[in-house]
Enzyme design. Structure first.
Site, mmCIF file in Angstrom:
data_model
loop_
_atom_site.group_PDB
_atom_site.id
_atom_site.type_symbol
_atom_site.label_atom_id
_atom_site.label_comp_id
_atom_site.label_asym_id
_atom_site.label_seq_id
_atom_site.Cartn_x
_atom_site.Cartn_y
_atom_site.Cartn_z
ATOM 1 N N GLU A 79 -112.418 -60.731 -7.892
ATOM 2 C CA GLU A 79 -111.895 -59.611 -8.681
ATOM 3 C C GLU A 79 -110.504 -59.299 -8.134
ATOM 4 O O GLU A 79 -110.366 -58.706 -7.074
ATOM 5 C CB GLU A 79 -112.825 -58.396 -8.566
ATOM 6 C CG GLU A 79 -114.119 -58.528 -9.338
ATOM 7 C CD GLU A 79 -113.888 -58.709 -10.820
ATOM 8 O OE1 GLU A 79 -112.949 -58.085 -11.366
ATOM 9 O OE2 GLU A 79 -114.620 -59.492 -11.443
ATOM 10 N N ASP A 107 -154.824 -51.077 25.229
ATOM 11 C CA ASP A 107 -154.977 -50.854 26.677
ATOM 12 C C ASP A 107 -153.908 -49.870 27.147
ATOM 13 O O ASP A 107 -152.911 -50.243 27.747
ATOM 14 C CB ASP A 107 -154.855 -52.188 27.408
ATOM 15 C CG ASP A 107 -155.088 -52.041 28.912
ATOM 16 O OD1 ASP A 107 -155.705 -51.026 29.314
ATOM 17 O OD2 ASP A 107 -154.627 -52.921 29.658
ATOM 18 N N ASN A 167 -160.268 -44.968 2.730
ATOM 19 C CA ASN A 167 -160.280 -45.066 4.197
ATOM 20 C C ASN A 167 -160.610 -46.454 4.731
ATOM 21 O O ASN A 167 -161.448 -46.612 5.612
ATOM 22 C CB ASN A 167 -161.288 -44.057 4.774
ATOM 23 C CG ASN A 167 -160.866 -42.640 4.499
ATOM 24 O OD1 ASN A 167 -159.680 -42.324 4.491
ATOM 25 N ND2 ASN A 167 -161.834 -41.784 4.239
ATOM 26 N N LYS A 223 -109.253 -65.553 -12.905
ATOM 27 C CA LYS A 223 -108.360 -65.794 -14.029
ATOM 28 C C LYS A 223 -107.538 -67.057 -13.768
ATOM 29 O O LYS A 223 -107.319 -67.448 -12.626
ATOM 30 C CB LYS A 223 -107.422 -64.601 -14.206
ATOM 31 C CG LYS A 223 -108.142 -63.255 -14.317
ATOM 32 C CD LYS A 223 -107.135 -62.123 -14.293
ATOM 33 C CE LYS A 223 -107.829 -60.766 -14.198
ATOM 34 N NZ LYS A 223 -106.842 -59.663 -14.148
ATOM 35 N N ASP A 259 -113.808 -58.274 -4.096
ATOM 36 C CA ASP A 259 -112.888 -57.370 -4.790
ATOM 37 C C ASP A 259 -111.627 -57.211 -3.951
ATOM 38 O O ASP A 259 -111.676 -56.619 -2.864
ATOM 39 C CB ASP A 259 -113.539 -55.999 -5.011
ATOM 40 C CG ASP A 259 -114.572 -56.023 -6.121
ATOM 41 O OD1 ASP A 259 -114.785 -57.092 -6.699
ATOM 42 O OD2 ASP A 259 -115.164 -54.964 -6.411
ATOM 43 N N ASP A 298 -154.601 -51.302 32.587
ATOM 44 C CA ASP A 298 -155.417 -51.784 33.708
ATOM 45 C C ASP A 298 -156.095 -53.116 33.399
ATOM 46 O O ASP A 298 -156.914 -53.594 34.167
ATOM 47 C CB ASP A 298 -156.479 -50.743 34.083
ATOM 48 C CG ASP A 298 -157.470 -50.481 32.949
ATOM 49 O OD1 ASP A 298 -157.255 -51.017 31.829
ATOM 50 O OD2 ASP A 298 -158.442 -49.727 33.167
ATOM 51 N N GLU A 351 -119.266 -61.954 -4.448
ATOM 52 C CA GLU A 351 -118.147 -61.264 -5.093
ATOM 53 C C GLU A 351 -117.160 -60.766 -4.054
ATOM 54 O O GLU A 351 -117.554 -60.270 -2.992
ATOM 55 C CB GLU A 351 -118.652 -60.089 -5.932
ATOM 56 C CG GLU A 351 -117.548 -59.410 -6.727
ATOM 57 C CD GLU A 351 -118.060 -58.308 -7.643
ATOM 58 O OE1 GLU A 351 -117.297 -57.892 -8.527
ATOM 59 O OE2 GLU A 351 -119.208 -57.867 -7.458
ATOM 60 N N HIS A 410 -123.741 -58.979 -6.235
ATOM 61 C CA HIS A 410 -122.722 -58.082 -6.782
ATOM 62 C C HIS A 410 -122.169 -57.221 -5.650
ATOM 63 O O HIS A 410 -122.914 -56.759 -4.780
ATOM 64 C CB HIS A 410 -123.347 -57.191 -7.863
ATOM 65 C CG HIS A 410 -122.441 -56.117 -8.372
ATOM 66 N ND1 HIS A 410 -122.604 -54.790 -8.033
ATOM 67 C CD2 HIS A 410 -121.365 -56.166 -9.193
ATOM 68 C CE1 HIS A 410 -121.660 -54.071 -8.640
ATOM 69 N NE2 HIS A 410 -120.903 -54.877 -9.335
ATOM 70 N N ASN A 411 -120.849 -57.011 -5.645
ATOM 71 C CA ASN A 411 -120.218 -56.216 -4.575
ATOM 72 C C ASN A 411 -120.774 -56.618 -3.212
ATOM 73 O O ASN A 411 -121.226 -55.781 -2.417
ATOM 74 C CB ASN A 411 -120.427 -54.720 -4.824
ATOM 75 C CG ASN A 411 -119.581 -54.215 -5.983
ATOM 76 O OD1 ASN A 411 -118.790 -54.941 -6.574
ATOM 77 N ND2 ASN A 411 -119.753 -52.942 -6.329
ATOM 78 N N HIS A 428 -114.309 -51.442 -2.545
ATOM 79 C CA HIS A 428 -114.567 -50.987 -3.916
ATOM 80 C C HIS A 428 -113.448 -50.018 -4.282
ATOM 81 O O HIS A 428 -113.425 -48.879 -3.821
ATOM 82 C CB HIS A 428 -115.942 -50.319 -4.007
ATOM 83 C CG HIS A 428 -116.481 -50.226 -5.399
ATOM 84 N ND1 HIS A 428 -116.386 -51.256 -6.298
ATOM 85 C CD2 HIS A 428 -117.130 -49.227 -6.042
ATOM 86 C CE1 HIS A 428 -116.959 -50.900 -7.431
ATOM 87 N NE2 HIS A 428 -117.408 -49.680 -7.304
#
Length: 800
Positions: free
Chosen positions: A434, A195, A719, A485, A387, A199, A385, A355-356, A400
Site C-alpha cells: 500500500e 504434591d 460438574n 501499482k 502500508d 515431600d 501487507e 491484513h495490516n 496505519h
C-alpha cells in the site's frame, strides 16, 4: 457400532470388580526414578546444572524497563522460577513468580509453548538497547501463538550460553518424545502439581485437590477414596509415592468406552490379535485398503509390551494409545503432509493471507512490530501487507496512516520478510504494498527491495514472455512477488501517469464504506498520483487495478492484473453474480480485506470469500476467534504451506458453479455426516475459582456454501470436565463437501450468562477420518492444550 448411554454407567463396586478381574492388568509403571531429569537422561548436562543453580538475568521490556530477576530451573527439570530483586527486603515473604506467564510449568508445555531461543539482538527491544547490552549477553525466548517474547540479558557470556543451550536441549528433548514418554511426563506433571509440600508423597488431602484440578466432581470421591486405600496405598503410610501414583493415575485415565470397543473385537478380552485388529480397522475405521499392513504398523508403533508385540497383537493400553495418537486423530495424517499438485496457476489456489500484518493490536492505537510479520509468516501466511508512508527523516515507514499506531522502518520489514519468509513454507510470498509515499521515498523503497531481497525478488517473467496464465507455486518456489501499482503493463505500454490503478483505500472511496482513518475523499480526488519508475518495474505478476465489472475483466483483463475488494463489496458480488465471480477467479487473483470500520482488528467470515474462489482472503492474524480458526483449519492441510488447491469446479473457466445453488452443479454429490460425540477427556478449567468444575457441552458447526451453514450441540454435563460422557449423535447434510469446514467447540455451560469457551478444533470436511477418532482440542489462541480431547465416532455416506 453405536453406544447406548447405559454402556458407560458403571457403578463403583462394578468398576472395582472390573479392575481386580483384569481390566487393568499389566498396567506398565514406567516412571521408576525420583527426578524427571533422570528420565530425560540430561541430569548431568553442565548447562542444565547451571540453570538449576540459578542465575541473575536482566528482564528487558523496553528501553526504560530493565530489571534484574533471579531465574532458576527447579529440581523437577520442568519449571523455571524467578525472584524479583526486591523480594525479601522488608517483606515477610519473598515474592516468587513462576513463569506461568510463559506457561513453562512442564516439560511438555515447553514443547507446546516455546518455539525457539534467539541468540543476540534478535528482537526489536534488544535491538533498541544494543548500545547498552552486548549481543553475546542477550537472548530471547520465543513462544508459539500470539504470546509476547521474553527478552533477557545475562551477566556473562558463559551464563548466557548456559541458558541458551540448556533451553534448546529441553525443547529438543520434548519434541522427540514418543507417545509413552509424553504420557509418563503428564503423570509426573500431575504429581508435581498435587504434591504441595514437595515431600515426594501425596496424602489423600492432596489427592482431593488433584481431583478438583482435574475437573472431577466431589460426589465421585467415595470411589477414589476406596481405590486410594484398598489398591494404591500399600505402604500403610496414608500416602502415595510416585510409582503408586502412576498406577493410580492410569486407573483414573482408563476409559470404559474405549474398553468396550476393545472387548467387541477381542476374542479373549485381553488383546487384539492381528486379524481382530484388521477387522476393527475395516469395519469401524473404514480402512479397506492395506488394513493388514496398517495393523502391523500400529502394533509396532503403539504396543508398549514387547511380549504382546512379539505375538503380533495389541493390548488395551496399546489400543488406547493408538486411538489417542495422530493415527487415531480425526485429521487424516497423510493430508497433513504436502500432497496437492503445486504446478497449477496461482489463481487456482487459496492463499493464506494477512491484513495490516504489521499490527499486533487494534487499528487506531495498536503497536506496529516486526514480530507481527514473524508470527504471521511462521504460521504459513503467504501474503503480507505493508502500508508505506513518507518518513520524517527520509526513510519510508510502515504504520496505519492517520492513526496513533506506532511506526517501523520499511527496510526493517523487508529484512524480516527475507529472514523469516521461507521457514514455514518454500512457496512464494506476495508482498501487498500500500504505497502512500512520494516519488523520492518510493525510489528508496525500490532500492531497499532490490538490495535486501536480491534474487529472491521476482522482477521479470519466468520465460521473458508476456504470460497467458499465471505461473505456479512450484515454479515460483522461494520467490517474493510484489503486489502494487504499475505503469502500463508487461506489454511495455508505458504511461507516466496512473489511470486506473488504485489501492485498497481508494477502492473504498469508489463505492464502499469509508474508513474513519482515511484521507478525505475530496483531497484524494485532487491528488495526482505519481509512481516511481524504479518501483513500478518491480511489479510483475500482481499488478493492482481497479475492478470495472466481470464482463470488462473477461474481455480486457490480463492474468497478471488483480483487484482488491472490501468485505461488503465481495459479499455483494458473491450473492448477485456468484458464478461470474467464480469464473473470474479461475483466471485472475483477487484480494479481499476487512471493512475499514473494524478498528478493533476484528475479522469477517472468510468462508463467504472462499465460496466464490477468492484466493487472497486477508484476515487480521493478530485477532484470535472463529474466523482465524477457520483459516487455520483450512490451511492446516498440505504441509501447512499456505497454498490449498481449489476444487476442480472452481478451476474451470467455464464452470457453472454457484454457491447459492450448489445442487445445479454437474457433479453434485451431497454427503451425510453423522457424528456421535461419545466423551471428553481432561478438559481444562476455565474458572480457577476454588471448587469450580466445568459443565461442558459440545457444539458442531458447519461452514461452507449457504445451504451447508448449520450447527447442533449436545446437552451439558454437570460438574465433570475430567471424563464427561454425552453419547449424543448429531447429523448433517453437506451439499458441497469440497468447500465445507467442520468446527468442534467445547463450552462451559452457564444458564445465567454466555457460555465460556473451553476449546475447539476445525478441519476441512475432506480431511476427516471416519470411525472412532479423537479430536485434540486447541485453545482460543490456536495452541494445543494436551491432553484435552473429544472421543467421537464418525460416519460419512452418500446422501440419498
Amino acid at each position: 457400532m453405536r453406544f447406548s448411554h447405559h454402556d458407560f454407567l458403571l457403578p463403583a463396586e462394578n468398576m472395582n470388580q472390573v479392575i481386580y478381574n483384569g481390566f487393568l492388568r499389566k498396567v506398565r509403571i514406567m516412571l521408576m526414578g525420583e527426578e524427571s531429569l533422570k528420565c530425560m537422561c540430561i541430569q548431568d548436562d553442565p548447562d542444565i546444572k547451571r540453570m538449576m543453580a540459578g542465575s541473575t538475568l536482566r528482564k528487558v521490556k523496553s528501553r526504560s524497563w530493565k530489571k534484574q530477576r533471579h531465574f532458576r530451573l527447579l529440581e523437577d527439570g520442568l519449571t523455571i522460577w524467578y525472584k524479583s530483586k526486591w523480594a525479601g527486603k522488608g517483606h515477610s515473604t519473598c515474592k516468587f513468580e513462576s513463569l506461568c506467564q510463559l506457561i513453562l510449568f512442564t516439560f511438555v508445555s515447553i514443547m507446546v509453548i516455546i518455539e525457539t531461543v534467539r541468540e543476540g539482538h534478535q528482537s526489536e527491544i534488544l535491538l533498541s538497547t544494543a548500545e547498552e547490552f552486548p549481543a553475546d549477553l542477550c537472548f530471547t525466548l520465543v513462544f508459539h501463538g500470539r504470546q509476547g517474547n521474553l527478552d533477557l540479558v545475562a551477566e556473562s557470556l558463559e551464563e548466557a550460553q548456559a541458558w541458551i543451550q540448556g533451553v534448546r536441549k529441553l525443547i529438543h528433548k520434548a519434541e522427540t518424545m514418543d507417545e509413552q514418554e509424553r504420557l509418563d511426563q503428564w503423570v509426573r506433571d500431575w504429581f508435581q502439581k498435587a504434591d504441595k509440600n514437595k515431600d515426594g508423597k501425596m496424602n489423600f488431602k492432596e489427592v482431593k485437590k488433584l481431583l478438583k484440578m482435574m475437573n472431577i466432581q466431589y460426589k465421585s470421591y467415595v470411589f477414589f477414596l476406596t481405590l486410594f486405600l484398598q489398591m494404591a496405598d500399600k505402604s500403610q503410610s496414608d500416602s502415595l509415592e510416585i510409582e503408586q501414583f502412576v498406577h493410580f493415575y492410569k486407573i483414573l485415565t482408563q476409559r470404559n468406552e474405549v474398553w468396550k470397543v476393545f472387548q467387541d473385537y477381542s476374542g479373549d478380552g485381553e488383546k487384539l490379535m492381528l486379524e481382530e485388529l484388521e477387522n476393527f480397522l475395516r469395519t469401524e475405521q473404514q480402512e479397506e485398503e492395506q488394513s493388514t499392513q496398517h495393523a502391523k504398523q500400529l502394533i509396532e508403533s503403539y504396543e508398549p509390551s514387547e511380549t504382546v508385540k512379539k505375538q503380533g497383537a495389541m493390548s488395551l493400553e496399546g489400543f488406547q494409545m493408538y486411538l489417542c495418537s495422530q493415527d487415531g486423530s480425526i485429521f487424516k495424517p497423510g493430508l497433513l503432509e504436502l500432497y496437492q499438485d503445486m504446478s497449477q496457476p496461482l489463481s487456482h489456489y487459496f492463499i493464506s493471507s494477512s491484513h495490516n500484518t504489521y499490527l499486533l493490536e487494534d487499528q487506531l492505537r495498536g503497536q506496529s512490530s516486526l514480530e507481527a510479520y514473524i508470527q504471521a509468516l511462521k504460521r504459513g501466511c503467504r501474503c503480507v501487507e505493508v502500508d508505506c508512508w513518507d518518513g520524517s527523516d527520509g526513510e519510508p515507514v510502515v504504520y496505519h496512516g492517520h492513526t496513533l499506531t506506532s511506526k517501523i522502518l520499511f527496510k526493517d520489514v523487508i529484512s524480516t520478510i527475507k529472514e523469516y519468509g521461507f521457514r514455514a513454507s518454500d512457496f512464494p510470498i506476495i508482498v501487498s504494498l500500500e504505497n502512500h509515499c512520494g516519488l523520492e521515498q518510493q525510489t528508496l523503497m525500490a532500492q531497499h527491495l532490490t538490495q535486501i531481497l536480491g534474487d529472491l525478488l521476482q522482477t521479470s517473467t519466468l520465460d521473458g514472455q508476456v504470460p497467458q496464465q499465471l505461473p505456479s507455486p512450484q515454479e515460483l518456489k522461494g520467490k517474493i512477488l510484489l503486489k502494487a501499482k504499475k505503469i502500463g503493463g508487461l506489454e511495455k505500454c508505458v504511461d507516466e501517469t496512473l489511470t486506473d490503478e488504485v489501492s485498497d483505500e481508494e477502492e473504498m472511496a469508489n463505492g464502499d464504506e469509508e474508513s474513519p482513518t482515511e484521507e478525505p475523499q475530496a483531497e484524494k480526488k485532487n491528488k495526482k498520483s505519481k509512481l516511481s519508475r524504479e518501483l513500478s518495474d518491480l511489479v510483475v505478476y500482481c499488478k493492482s487495478v481497479h475492478f470495472h465489472g466481470f464482463e470488462h475483466a473477461h474481455c480486457h483483463a490480463k492474468c497478471y492484473e488483480m483487484s482488491s475488494f472490501s468485505e461488503s463489496k465481495a459479499k455483494k458480488l458473491g450473492k448477485e453474480a456468484g458464478t461470474e465471480f467464480v469464473q473470474y477467479n479461475t483466471r485472475q487473483l483477487s484480494r479481499t480485506y476487512p471493512s475499514g470500520l473494524r478498528t478493533d482488528s476484528s475479522n469477517y467470515n472468510p468462508q463467504d470469500m472462499w465460496n466464490v474462489g477468492c484466493q487472497i482472503v486477508a484476515l487480521n492474524f493478530q485477532t484470535a476467534g472463529l474466523e482465524m480458526d477457520l483459516n487455520d483449519g483450512l490451511f492446516k492441510q498440505n504441509g501447512g504451506c499456505g497454498y490449498i488447491l481449489k476444487p476442480d469446479f472452481m478451476r474451470d473457466g467455464n464452470t457453472h458453479f454457484c454457491p447459492e445453488k450448489p445442487e445445479e452443479r454437474r457433479d453434485y454429490k451431497p454427503r451425510r455426516l453423522s457424528i456421535q460425540v461419545i466423551s471428553g477427556q481432561q478438559l481444562p478449567k476455565v474458572n480457577q475459582k476454588e471448587g469450580s468444575i466445568v459443565d461442558p457441552l459440545v457444539r458442531v458447526e458447519i461452514y461452507g456454501v449457504p445451504q451447508d451453514q448449520a450447527k447442533d450441540e449436545t446437552s451439558h454435563i454437570n460438574n465433570n470436565g475430567f471424563n464427561p460422557v454425552w453419547n449424543a449423535t448429531l447429523n448433517f447434510v453437506i451439499h458441497t463437501p469440497e468447500l465445507a469446514l467442520v468446527r468442534f467447540v467445547v463450552e462451559d455451560y452457564d444458564k445465567a450468562s454466555r457460555n465460556d469457551f473451553i476449546g475447539q478444533f476445525t478441519l476441512p470436511f475432506t480431511c476427516i477420518q471416519p470411525g472412532y477418532r479423537h479430536i485434540h482440542l486447541l485453545s482460543k489462541d490456536g495452541m494445543a492444550i494436551p491432553p484435552s480431547s473429544l472421543f467421537v465416532n464418525i460416519s460419512i455416506s452418500d446422501y440419498e
